[in-house]
Design a protein around this motif. Structure first.
Motif, short mmCIF file in Angstrom:
data_model
loop_
_atom_site.label_atom_id
_atom_site.label_comp_id
_atom_site.label_asym_id
_atom_site.label_seq_id
_atom_site.Cartn_x
_atom_site.Cartn_y
_atom_site.Cartn_z
N VAL A 1 0.80 -1.13 0.00
CA VAL A 1 0.06 -0.22 -0.04
C VAL A 1 1.05 1.07 0.09
O VAL A 1 0.55 2.27 -0.71
N ILE A 2 2.14 0.99 0.78
CA ILE A 2 2.86 2.23 0.52
C ILE A 2 3.51 2.63 -0.59
O ILE A 2 3.31 3.76 -1.23
N LEU A 3 3.86 1.78 -1.40
CA LEU A 3 4.19 1.86 -2.78
C LEU A 3 3.25 2.62 -3.48
O LEU A 3 3.32 3.41 -4.29
N MET A 4 2.12 1.72 -3.48
CA MET A 4 1.07 2.52 -4.25
C MET A 4 0.58 3.80 -3.85
O MET A 4 0.45 4.88 -4.84
N LEU A 5 0.77 4.20 -2.68
CA LEU A 5 0.28 5.57 -2.39
C LEU A 5 1.60 6.67 -2.77
O LEU A 5 1.12 7.86 -3.24
N PRO B 1 2.54 12.32 -6.44
CA PRO B 1 2.37 13.42 -7.83
C PRO B 1 1.35 14.58 -7.53
O PRO B 1 1.50 15.77 -7.82
N LEU B 2 0.19 13.99 -6.67
CA LEU B 2 -0.81 15.17 -6.41
C LEU B 2 -0.27 15.99 -5.44
O LEU B 2 -0.95 17.23 -5.24
N PHE C 1 -0.09 18.74 -16.45
CA PHE C 1 0.69 17.71 -16.89
C PHE C 1 0.77 16.51 -15.99
O PHE C 1 0.73 15.45 -16.14
N ILE C 2 0.63 16.83 -14.60
CA ILE C 2 0.62 15.67 -13.74
C ILE C 2 -0.95 15.05 -13.76
O ILE C 2 -0.83 13.72 -13.75
N LEU C 3 -1.73 15.73 -13.99
CA LEU C 3 -3.06 15.24 -14.29
C LEU C 3 -3.31 14.14 -15.42
O LEU C 3 -4.25 13.56 -15.30
N LEU C 4 -2.49 14.22 -16.27
CA LEU C 4 -2.61 13.72 -17.48
C LEU C 4 -2.18 11.90 -17.04
O LEU C 4 -2.75 11.09 -17.74
N LEU C 5 -1.43 11.71 -16.04
CA LEU C 5 -1.12 10.58 -15.69
C LEU C 5 -2.20 9.75 -15.21
O LEU C 5 -2.65 8.82 -15.37
N TYR C 6 -3.31 10.90 -14.41
CA TYR C 6 -4.51 9.97 -13.80
C TYR C 6 -5.64 9.80 -15.09
O TYR C 6 -6.40 9.11 -15.00
N VAL C 7 -5.48 10.61 -16.11
CA VAL C 7 -6.40 10.56 -17.28
C VAL C 7 -5.73 9.11 -17.95
O VAL C 7 -6.99 8.45 -18.28
#
Length: 131
Positions: free
Chosen positions: A39-43, A49-50, A70-76
């Motif tokens: 979970v730590i790695l996932m967080l 980045p956020l 630009f960061i939000l593109l990762l989440y898109v």
């Protein structure tokens, strides 16, 4: 539809960005914690980045809203990929996509409008004259 004021755009941009941050935390800590990796790695991968632009987001800096896209593109990319490949997490990805697109749209709209008010917008390139 009437044009939104700069303070309204700022409030919508902040709210959507913070909602995305909260959603990512809820998703990975409670709704569907990862089984294969820690979970730590996932967080670190999805929350950190956020957090980079968070101070500028909270203080309403238009430049921060512009580059945070630009960061939000990762989440898109993340949400659209999961919409296609993961039946189990499709509804989580759909909510993420709505939130990230709202953050993207309102953030850029705020940055553009506030930048114009401050006189720091991009200059239009004049047509090149042919030789």
């Amino acid at each position: 539809m009437s044009k939104l004021s700069t303070p309204q755009l700022l409030n919508l941009a902040k709210a959507s960005y913070l909602a995305l941050l909260i959603w990512v935390l809820l998703w990975h800590l409670w709704l569907s914690p990862p089984a294969e990796i820690s979970v730590i790695l996932m967080l670190v991968f999805w929350v950190l980045p956020l957090l980079f632009p968070l101070q500028g987001i909270l203080t309403g800096k238009p430049y921060t809203y512009a580059w945070s896209c630009f960061i939000l593109l990762l989440y898109v990319l993340h949400s659209t990929t999961l919409l296609v490949v993961s039946v189990e997490e499709r509804w989580l990805a759909a909510i993420e996509l709505v939130l990230v697109l709202a953050a993207f749209w309102f953030g850029l709209s705020y940055a553009k409008q506030r930048g114009k008010e401050l006189g720091i917008g991009l200059k239009k390139r004049k047509d090149k004259q042919s030789d």
